[in-house]
Design a protein around this motif. Structure first.
Motif, PDB file in Angstrom:
ATOM      1  N   ASP A1286      15.360 -34.276  31.037  1.00  0.00           N
ATOM      2  CA  ASP A1286      15.901 -33.740  29.779  1.00  0.00           C
ATOM      3  C   ASP A1286      17.098 -34.548  29.309  1.00  0.00           C
ATOM      4  O   ASP A1286      17.322 -34.728  28.120  1.00  0.00           O
ATOM      5  CB  ASP A1286      16.337 -32.276  29.950  1.00  0.00           C
ATOM      6  N   SER A1287      17.885 -35.028  30.273  1.00  0.00           N
ATOM      7  CA  SER A1287      19.096 -35.739  29.857  1.00  0.00           C
ATOM      8  C   SER A1287      18.808 -37.210  29.585  1.00  0.00           C
ATOM      9  O   SER A1287      19.734 -37.966  29.290  1.00  0.00           O
ATOM     10  CB  SER A1287      20.174 -35.600  30.928  1.00  0.00           C
ATOM     11  N   GLY A1288      17.556 -37.624  29.718  1.00  0.00           N
ATOM     12  CA  GLY A1288      17.197 -38.999  29.360  1.00  0.00           C
ATOM     13  C   GLY A1288      17.506 -40.024  30.430  1.00  0.00           C
ATOM     14  O   GLY A1288      17.604 -41.207  30.142  1.00  0.00           O
ATOM     15  N   CYS A1289      17.690 -39.569  31.683  1.00  0.00           N
ATOM     16  CA  CYS A1289      18.027 -40.529  32.738  1.00  0.00           C
ATOM     17  C   CYS A1289      16.794 -41.083  33.441  1.00  0.00           C
ATOM     18  O   CYS A1289      16.817 -42.187  33.953  1.00  0.00           O
ATOM     19  CB  CYS A1289      18.940 -39.882  33.759  1.00  0.00           C
ATOM     20  N   SER A1317      24.204 -38.579  29.310  1.00  0.00           N
ATOM     21  CA  SER A1317      23.284 -37.919  28.384  1.00  0.00           C
ATOM     22  C   SER A1317      24.057 -37.525  27.114  1.00  0.00           C
ATOM     23  O   SER A1317      23.549 -37.612  26.004  1.00  0.00           O
ATOM     24  CB  SER A1317      22.618 -36.727  29.068  1.00  0.00           C
ATOM     25  N   MET A1318      25.327 -37.127  27.289  1.00  0.00           N
ATOM     26  CA  MET A1318      26.169 -36.827  26.119  1.00  0.00           C
ATOM     27  C   MET A1318      26.376 -38.097  25.282  1.00  0.00           C
ATOM     28  O   MET A1318      26.323 -38.066  24.056  1.00  0.00           O
ATOM     29  CB  MET A1318      27.504 -36.260  26.623  1.00  0.00           C
ATOM     30  N   GLY A1320      24.324 -40.640  25.143  1.00  0.00           N
ATOM     31  CA  GLY A1320      23.046 -40.971  24.517  1.00  0.00           C
ATOM     32  C   GLY A1320      22.838 -40.197  23.237  1.00  0.00           C
ATOM     33  O   GLY A1320      22.315 -40.732  22.246  1.00  0.00           O
ATOM     34  N   SER A1321      23.267 -38.926  23.219  1.00  0.00           N
ATOM     35  CA  SER A1321      22.991 -38.146  22.015  1.00  0.00           C
ATOM     36  C   SER A1321      24.077 -38.289  20.955  1.00  0.00           C
ATOM     37  O   SER A1321      23.871 -37.929  19.811  1.00  0.00           O
ATOM     38  CB  SER A1321      22.802 -36.666  22.378  1.00  0.00           C
ATOM     39  N   ASN A1322      25.272 -38.805  21.302  1.00  0.00           N
ATOM     40  CA  ASN A1322      26.352 -38.862  20.312  1.00  0.00           C
ATOM     41  C   ASN A1322      26.678 -40.236  19.759  1.00  0.00           C
ATOM     42  O   ASN A1322      27.318 -40.352  18.729  1.00  0.00           O
ATOM     43  CB  ASN A1322      27.647 -38.266  20.898  1.00  0.00           C
ATOM     44  N   GLY A1324      25.977 -43.687  17.925  1.00  0.00           N
ATOM     45  CA  GLY A1324      24.983 -44.201  16.976  1.00  0.00           C
ATOM     46  C   GLY A1324      25.266 -45.656  16.654  1.00  0.00           C
ATOM     47  O   GLY A1324      26.196 -46.245  17.200  1.00  0.00           O
ATOM     48  N   THR A1327      29.157 -45.989  15.094  1.00  0.00           N
ATOM     49  CA  THR A1327      30.098 -44.914  15.428  1.00  0.00           C
ATOM     50  C   THR A1327      31.530 -45.414  15.182  1.00  0.00           C
ATOM     51  O   THR A1327      31.852 -46.546  15.529  1.00  0.00           O
ATOM     52  CB  THR A1327      29.925 -44.548  16.913  1.00  0.00           C
ATOM     53  N   SER A1421      21.114 -50.806  23.146  1.00  0.00           N
ATOM     54  CA  SER A1421      20.428 -50.321  21.946  1.00  0.00           C
ATOM     55  C   SER A1421      20.473 -51.356  20.837  1.00  0.00           C
ATOM     56  O   SER A1421      19.930 -51.139  19.759  1.00  0.00           O
ATOM     57  CB  SER A1421      21.073 -49.031  21.446  1.00  0.00           C
TER      58      SER A1421
END
Length: 1617
Positions: A1286-1289, A1317-1318, A1320-1322, A1324, A1327, A1421
């Motif tokens: 779920d956390s993308g690891c 994971s935080m 990864g989702s925050n 961009g 940023t 990325s």
């Protein structure tokens, strides 16, 4: 008043009044007087904006109100109660001026309280060396010199004595004696004379006051006067109808409920006594002072309390009934003087008149009294026991000697020497003992024996020491008299019914002066029938019966007619609540569960005036009508039933439809809480309980205030015993947040009771309770199998048995100690794995060295890894071995901690690596690619019992991994585990792969230096005052156990080190020996002090006391250690870390408090037992002491827990489960785990697996059968995998798992999977810097950043000074604090306290790897903008500057505003641009600033030149382009690669990022990180799919300097080709 102004003047600083620095206390003997004083002073001090408040039985003050008040007006008893409690020490410390009014009351029965107060204040002045001024006000006294001596007044300058000739209004006195024998006739005559005198006065137009001696008599006399006036036609004199406001006032008077008052008003006569309501009293006083009432008949209290003068004062009769004596006594001297003092009004009259009417035989007595005046005596002996107990409970008197000293401060002692006969001392005694010290001693010893008999304290006759008991403490805090305690000791039983309890309360000595009056019988009988639900024992004619009727009446809120009963009822209700509370506390301390709950119910019944059997919603009786409540009671609708019903059903039930909604609404306000608990057995006799408390009601300040208190009780109803009790405070904030967690341990006994109940009972709401059942049916307790190795009686081995002269020279001693002797062979002559459990201080380190020497003998090319769980231990080991081992043996040694990371070369060449678990874990994760990890031959694990602590999982993973590696590479790794004595050595040995031969687990008692331990319990709900109350015992312990040898005092926080040291200095000073702990000459001391930077430390060192905590800088710390080690200072106060890190043993160790403030949960939690053992282990110095001593001061409830576990070793459990995700992720990344089976197999290597089989219940399993275990493990693995996915690891396919980019980064940078994971989702593509800062502070690595008490206030202040907003509602959140610290660092703000400086260090420290991980995520990325922003953030952290235009120049130490502006005018904004200016023209650019200084500063920075070349690479399969890059430093500082980062706490090497990207499309193709000293050639591949080079650049970015970016276009290079 003037004393007051002086005090205020002292607190005016810089034209501002510091109100929080001082308090002024005005002690007035009567409530009435207190009210008057408050009013006067409030008015006078209002211009200064000072707050004056009354603190009496009528007027309670909350804690906040007390803090805001500068002047407190109070009664002696109330102030006594406040200063008796050690928890209110903070308040009494602020008092700077104590004014005692009417000191001549020493003669009265309330005198003892004043004596106790003065004695306590004077002793406080002496012990704390803080000045408190005492001002005594009194009427004229004959023996004023002695009172002055008692108040410690300087007779020359501070004593002012004015006799009666100084009266502002001269007084005419008349004495009238009546010789009539017949009682009735005498009374008639008395009234007649009284009437005549009053009329005389009225005729002259004066007002008159008549003083009588009972409340009933006031009305009788007033009626008599009116009757006589009718008879002699003098009514007109009395009446005052002509007064202009008469009719107006009449309306006001008629409203009063007091019918006598209303009737007499018409005749211009008033009555006044203490039994009247406050409003009626106030009205009467106003009417008399306005002259509307001509005559006032009153009791003596009026003379004391209210300043109401009249021209004529008549004392009618001098006999008064004394309930205590149970008969008549004469009016006292002081009363007569006070009453006469009311004659003559200073502003209006020229003279006053005092008339006393008494019986003939007493006439001479009063004449003599008023003219020659008898001296006042002390009444202290009568209440010696209570006051002694109060001092013992407060901790100011701990033995007979101190008690005698305390008695020497009382007025009793002064009078005893002058008038011994009055105190029952014969002349022969005086001659034999002129100073009366023996008498003093015998008084104390008698009192102490009685208190001991009543169990209020333990009196040890042999040593003369006093030890306070819970009972004595309760009596002192609730102001319960000694005689009452005796009564309760007799009458209190385990099971009592309601009426027995009420009867017991009625027997309290507080109520002994209530009498049964004939005329009240009828009313009492009626009340017993109407308002008393319980049986009244003894009936109304019995004294106790009467009291019990009045108690029940109070709870029933009944009304009373006759006035004498009203006053008795008021008297009883004033004391009732505290007596009930005291009884509740007594039952709670005895551990009786039934009685405790029962008494708590009655406490609330008294507070709320609601019977326990009435409907709970009656507690909202101000809002719900009685009608509704009565209906609910009749229908028997209890709360549970109402909860389930709908509004309309309730409406129907009470036959009132709208009532349904109302009832439902108030049900929502009723405090409900839900409990749920998990129980884990620690051993067969101890359970650990984690209790979750969630609130389930609507919080309304009007009903619930700011906080609700709940008693949490764990009880065994079978044996009627409470095993644990604590008071839990639920604040409004907590009620809204997630459930609160409490943890505690409880004992369990064989045979097991069927269940325990955990109850939560509200402290203030009836029926608000919740309970949870712990059932023991299914609970599987762990097996009991502690095996200890016996210490054999062997002859100590000489060092020569090492058989190697180099090795022998390492040791300064000649023989090994018994433990080392016993294990020598296994360690030095075999390769077996070893687990050694032995108490601290038994030479375990040397045992580990034996194993190292064996390795050097047999496999010199293999490495030794020494893993210690704390940085401090690593440092100590480094220090010790560098000095002793390494140089002699010619070996290389490196340290790996958060502070210091060695490079690859030194790791490869090192023979000994000393590391913290985290670092070794991080390195050994990629063991496939790191050769030195597989070259390990010996791993020494120090303090392995810390497996159960928060960092235990890492230890567990390392060992499991190293054993796994050695099974894969088939190279043996030898494990040596060192620990304290263990309860479950077997499991640890099994997990470490230790066989029968290598397991040594000695008992805790086999210390080389035996240890004696004293455990002392201290009550006190609040942490700080409790710590405060431990300071004196700590000082006493030093004096008793170790007056000259070194002492270590462990406390829980930096602040406590300072406070404790200061208090100990104070106690030493009051013993007239302030420097007893210092043993070095003055000049040495001055030299030492000049080197110390910390202010507090400099102060305490002058008294031979050192401080030691993480907030000191290294120099100060090592200085203190050295002073202590060399016995220059005798006492060292330190935080718990010292126990682990520094080997500084002492003769005596004092552990002051066993809990510390946990910033994360915002409350105090207990130290792990291992820490306590470690601290104790520092007691006893092997070379010097025969034995060591430890004194442990704990919170009273925990005493039994520590008694048990300090001697019986504590089993170690695994805490791997909580941190399994990160470790699983690491193993997946390193390729150890590819499938689910691998993960289960991996778990079988862990210690967790060993414990699951032994103590399954601890981990929430029912049994340890195979299928239960395997299904548990596969569930555990499955859920862990799912979370990681779920956390993308990681990514899960059918059978396999493989790591993803986020997982790899988490493992590489040692970050939590939650953090990445935080990210990864925050994060961009573009940023901003501000968002990056928020993301950085949000990392879960900062969860543990401490936010201490009241730090949210500092955070709020900081948030107003920083650039970016933070969430104002979460100022106590660690992440918000981290954000503020970063911003303060960038803005270079001064931090509020030194703790913030150390916090900032650790925040910056962690931030580097977090930011590097963020850069990697951006780069992977392909986001160019974000990557560069993030690199800027790293530069900001390194330099402590914002990334702004021109801020790069501020990296130069010499930069100032002027220079910066002159440079920016010329368009220079970076250091690079300054490099480009030739040295010759530099001076012209910078104007009048010395260029040499600037030039010198420029040398700190590198100037780098880049050369690029494009090469084509052609292989068979593809053509590709490669970019060759040559970097070279061109300025003088060629080969230094150390970065210049003055504001970053650690040493850092320069590094550079080379970024290949496209600035027009913001794409990033490749990223490379390089570091070099003078030049470097490297290359980067160009992406093969790129066709055109337009916009493509190579960007070089520094990782530590702002504005050092270079861009080189690749388009230009590619053009010619």
């Amino acid at each position: 008043m003037s004393g007051f102004y002086l005090q205020i003047g002292q607190h005016f600083k810089d034209g501002y009044l510091h109100k929080d620095e001082f308090k002024i206390v005005y002690v007035a003997p009567m409530k009435a007087l207190a009210a008057e004083v408050t009013a006067t002073f409030s008015q006078r001090l209002s211009p200064l904006n000072m707050c004056v408040r009354e603190l009496t039985g009528d007027m309670q003050l909350s804690k906040n109100e007390l803090e805001e008040t500068q002047m407190i007006v109070t009664t002696p008893e109330k102030w006594d109660v406040i200063t008796r409690k050690s928890s209110d020490m903070s308040l009494s410390m602020l008092v700077k001026l104590l004014i005692i009014d009417e000191v001549h009351l020493l003669n009265d029965d309330r005198g003892p309280v004043i004596e106790a107060l003065v004695a306590r204040t004077l002793r406080q002045v002496e012990s704390t060396q803080s000045m408190i001024r005492i001002v005594g006000l009194s009427a004229t006294l004959p023996n004023y010199l002695e009172v002055a001596q008692f108040l410690r007044v300087n007779a020359e300058t501070g004593l002012f004595f004015f006799d009666s000739s100084y009266r502002p209004v001269p007084l005419a006195q008349q004495y009238i004696g009546i010789s009539e024998q017949n009682f009735v006739a005498r009374n008639e005559l008395l009234n007649e004379i009284c009437y005549k005198k009053v009329v005389d006065s009225l005729r002259q137009g004066h007002q008159a006051m008549v003083f009588v001696h009972s409340r009933k008599d006031t009305v009788k006399t007033a009626e008599k006067l009116v009757e006589l006036a009718r008879k002699y036609e003098g009514l007109e004199l009395f009446k005052n109808d002509a007064h202009p406001q008469f009719s107006l006032i009449k309306k006001e008077v008629v409203k009063s409920r007091n019918k006598d008052l209303v009737q007499l008003f018409d005749f211009g006569v008033g009555v006044h006594h203490a039994g009247m309501l406050r409003s009626d009293r106030g009205l009467t006083e106003k009417l008399f002072s306005d002259g509307i009432l001509r005559v006032l008949v009153c009791t003596a209290t009026l003379a004391w309390g209210v300043n109401l003068p009249a021209h004529t004062v008549v004392i009618k009769g001098t006999q008064l009934y004394d309930p205590k004596a149970g008969g008549w006594r004469d009016l006292g001297m002081l009363d007569v003087m006070q009453i006469f003092g009311r004659a003559g009004r200073p502003q209006f009259d020229k003279s006053g008149e005092g008339i006393i009417i008494t019986s003939h035989d007493k006439l001479a007595y009063y004449l003599r009294l008023l003219t020659s005046q008898l001296p006042i005596e002390s009444q202290f002996i009568s209440s010696l026991k209570d006051n002694l107990n109060a001092e013992v409970a407060l901790g100011t008197v701990t033995n007979v000697k101190e008690a005698c000293a305390w008695l020497g401060y009382t007025y009793l002692f002064i009078r005893m020497r002058l008038n011994p006969l009055a105190y029952g001392i014969g002349w022969d005694e005086v001659i034999a003992d002129p100073s009366l010290s023996l008498k003093q001693r015998s008084l104390i010893i008698d009192a102490a024996r009685s208190l001991d008999k009543a169990k209020m304290m333990r009196f040890d006759e042999k040593s003369g020491n006093f030890y306070c008991t819970e009972l004595g403490r309760i009596a002192s805090h609730f102001y319960i008299q000694y005689s009452s305690v005796e009564t309760y000791n007799e009458m209190l039983r385990r099971h009592m019914n309601d009426s027995e309890v009420i009867e017991m309360v009625a027997h309290s000595s507080e109520f002994e002066n209530i009498v049964v009056r004939e005329e009240e019988q009828n009313e009492l009988e009626m009340l017993a029938r109407t308002s008393c639900p319980l049986e009244v024992r003894g009936g109304p004619s019995n004294k106790y019966g009467k009291i019990s009727i009045l108690i029940q009446l109070y709870i029933s809120r009944g009304s009373i007619d006759s006035f004498s009963l009203v006053s008795d009822a008021a008297y009883i209700s004033a004391s009732l609540a505290r007596i009930m509370r005291a009884l509740f506390e007594i039952c709670l301390r005895k551990g009786w569960c039934e009685m405790t709950l029962f008494m708590l119910e009655y406490c609330k019944a008294v507070d709320r005036q609601i019977w326990p059997h009435q409907h709970p919603l009656r507690q909202f009786d101000k809002d719900l009508s009685l009608e509704i409540l009565r209906k609910l009671e009749e229908r028997g609708a209890d709360l549970d039933r109402l909860h389930e019903m709908e509004e309309k059903d309730i409406g129907a039930l009470i036959r009132y439809a709208p009532g349904g909604r109302l009832v439902k609404q108030y049900l929502g306000y009723f405090p409900w809480i839900q409990l749920s608990a998990t129980v884990s057995p620690i051993t067969r006799t101890v359970l650990k309980v984690d209790l979750l408390i969630s609130s389930d009601f609507i919080w309304k300040d009007r009903f619930h205030g700011a906080a609700q208190r709940w008693w949490i009780l764990v009880e065994d109803t079978e044996n009627d015993h409470i095993y644990h009790s604590e008071l839990f405070t639920l604040t409004k904030k907590m009620a809204r947040a997630e459930p609160q967690k409490l943890s505690f341990t409880i004992p369990i006994f064989e045979p097991h009771p069927p269940q325990y109940y955990i109850r939560a009972v509200s402290d203030s709401w009836l029926y608000a309770e919740a309970f949870y059942t712990i059932s023991f049916q299914k609970l599987k307790l762990p097996e009991d199998r502690t095996t200890h190795t016996e210490l054999l009686d062997l002859k100590p081995l000489p060092v020569t048995s090492l058989g190697n002269s180099t090795y022998e020279s390492l040791y300064s001693f000649s023989h090994f100690n018994p433990i080392q002797t016993q294990i020598f062979h296994v360690l030095y002559h075999t390769d077996n794995n070893v687990l050694l459990g032995a108490p601290t201080g038994s030479g375990k380190t040397i045992s580990a060295e034996l194993a190292m020497l064996h390795l050097f003998n047999t496999q010199p090319d293999m490495k030794v890894i020494y893993i210690a769980p704390l940085k401090a231990i690593v440092r100590e080991r480094m220090h010790d071995w560098r000095k002793r081992l390494v140089s002699q043996l010619g070996k290389e040694m490196v340290e790996m901690t958060g502070d210091y990371t060695p490079d690859l070369m030194s790791l490869l060449s090192a023979d000994i690596i000393i590391s913290t678990p985290e670092k070794w874990d991080g390195i050994s994760r990629n063991w496939h690619s790191r050769s030195y990890v597989t070259k390990v031959g010996l791993i020494i694990l120090d303090e392995i019992h810390l497996l159960g602590a928060d960092r235990g999982p890492i230890l567990e993973v390392i060992v499991s991994r190293m054993r796994y590696i050695s099974s894969q590479t088939e190279r043996r790794v030898r494990f040596v585990g060192l620990s304290t004595a263990l309860a479950n050595a077997g499991d640890l040995a099994d997990w470490l792969g230790v066989g029968e031969l290598g397991l040594f687990n000695f008992k805790p008692s086999v210390r080389p230096v035996p240890l004696e331990v004293h455990i002392q319990g201290y009550p006190g709900k609040y942490y700080c005052p409790r710590m405060n109350s431990m300071n004196k015992p700590a000082y006493a312990a030093i004096c008793t156990h170790s007056p000259t040898k070194p002492v270590l005092i462990f406390v829980s926080s930096r602040r406590q080190t300072r406070l404790t040291a200061l208090d100990i200095i104070q106690y030493a000073a009051s013993d007239e020996n302030p420097r007893q702990f210092l043993s070095m000459p003055e000049e040495d001391l001055q030299m030492v002090l000049s080197q110390v930077t910390d202010q507090n430390l400099r102060h305490t060192l002058q008294f031979g006391i050192g401080l030691h905590h993480a907030g000191l800088n290294d120099k100060d710390r090592s200085l203190v250690e050295e002073l202590f080690a060399n016995n220059m200072i005798q006492v060292l106060v330190c935080t718990s870390t010292l126990a682990w890190g520094v080997n500084l043993p002492a003769h005596l160790v004092i552990i002051k408090g066993t809990e510390y403030y946990d910033g994360k949960t915002k409350r105090y939690v207990d130290f792990p037992i291992t820490d306590i053992l470690q601290m104790m282990g520092r007691a006893g110095r092997p070379q010097y002491d025969q034995h060591g001593k430890a004194v442990i001061l704990v919170h009273e409830p925990k005493k039994s827990f520590y008694k048990k576990f300090l001697y019986e070793p504590f089993p170690v459990e695994s805490s791997l489960r909580e941190q399994l995700h990160d470790h699983m992720n690491a193993e997946i990344v390193s390729g150890t785990i590819c499938r689910k089976e691998d993960a289960v197999h991996y778990l079988t290597w862990t210690y967790l697996f060993r414990r699951l089989m032994v103590n399954p219940a601890y981990y929430g399993l029912e049994s340890a059968e195979d299928e239960t275990l395997s299904s548990y493990l596969s569930r555990l693995v499955q859920s862990t995998f799912e979370d990681l996915e779920d956390s993308g690891c990681i990514k899960m396919t059918e059978e396999n798992v493989e790591p993803m980019m986020l997982g790899t980064i988490a493992s590489q940078y040692y970050l939590s999977y939650m953090t990445v994971s935080m990210f990864g989702s925050n994060i961009g593509p573009d940023t901003s810097l501000e968002v990056f800062l928020h993301i950085l502070s949000g990392a879960s690595e900062y969860d543990e950043l401490p936010v201490r008490h009241n730090e949210e206030n500092y955070n709020e202040a900081l948030s107003k000074r920083v650039r970016y907003m933070v969430d104002q509602n979460r100022l106590d959140d660690p992440h918000v604090k981290a954000n503020l610290l970063f911003q303060a660092h960038f803005s270079q703000l001064d931090l509020p306290i030194s703790d913030y400086v150390t916090d900032l260090k650790s925040v910056l420290d962690q931030s580097i790897r977090i930011i590097q991980a963020m850069i990697d995520i951006c780069a992977n990325s392909g986001w160019l903008t974000s990557s560069i922003s993030c690199m800027h953030l790293l530069q900001m952290v390194m330099q402590g500057l914002w990334f702004d235009q021109g801020s790069a120049l501020w990296m130069l130490p010499c930069m100032n505003d002027e220079l910066a502006s002159s440079l920016s005018k010329r368009g220079i904004s970076t250091v690079q641009q300054l490099f480009d200016i030739p040295k010759a023209t530099l001076q012209t650019v910078i104007g009048n600033f010395p260029s040499s200084k600037l030039y010198q500063d420029l040398q700190h920075f590198p100037c780098i030149q880049i050369k690029l070349k494009l090469l084509k690479k052609v292989t068979e399969t593809e053509r590709s382009l490669q970019l060759n890059i040559r970097l070279e430093k061109t300025n003088l500082r060629r080969n230094i690669s150390r970065a210049f980062t003055p504001r970053f706490p650690k040493i850092k090497d320069e590094a550079w990022w080379l970024i290949l990207g496209n600035t027009s499309t913001a794409e990033l193709y490749a990223l490379k990180r390089v570091s070099f000293s003078d030049r470097l050639v490297t290359h980067m591949e160009l992406p093969s799919d790129v066709t055109s080079f337009q916009g493509m650049k190579l960007i070089m970015v520094s990782d530590c300097y702002l504005g050092f970016e270079q861009q080189h276009s690749i388009e230009d290079l590619a053009a010619p080709s």
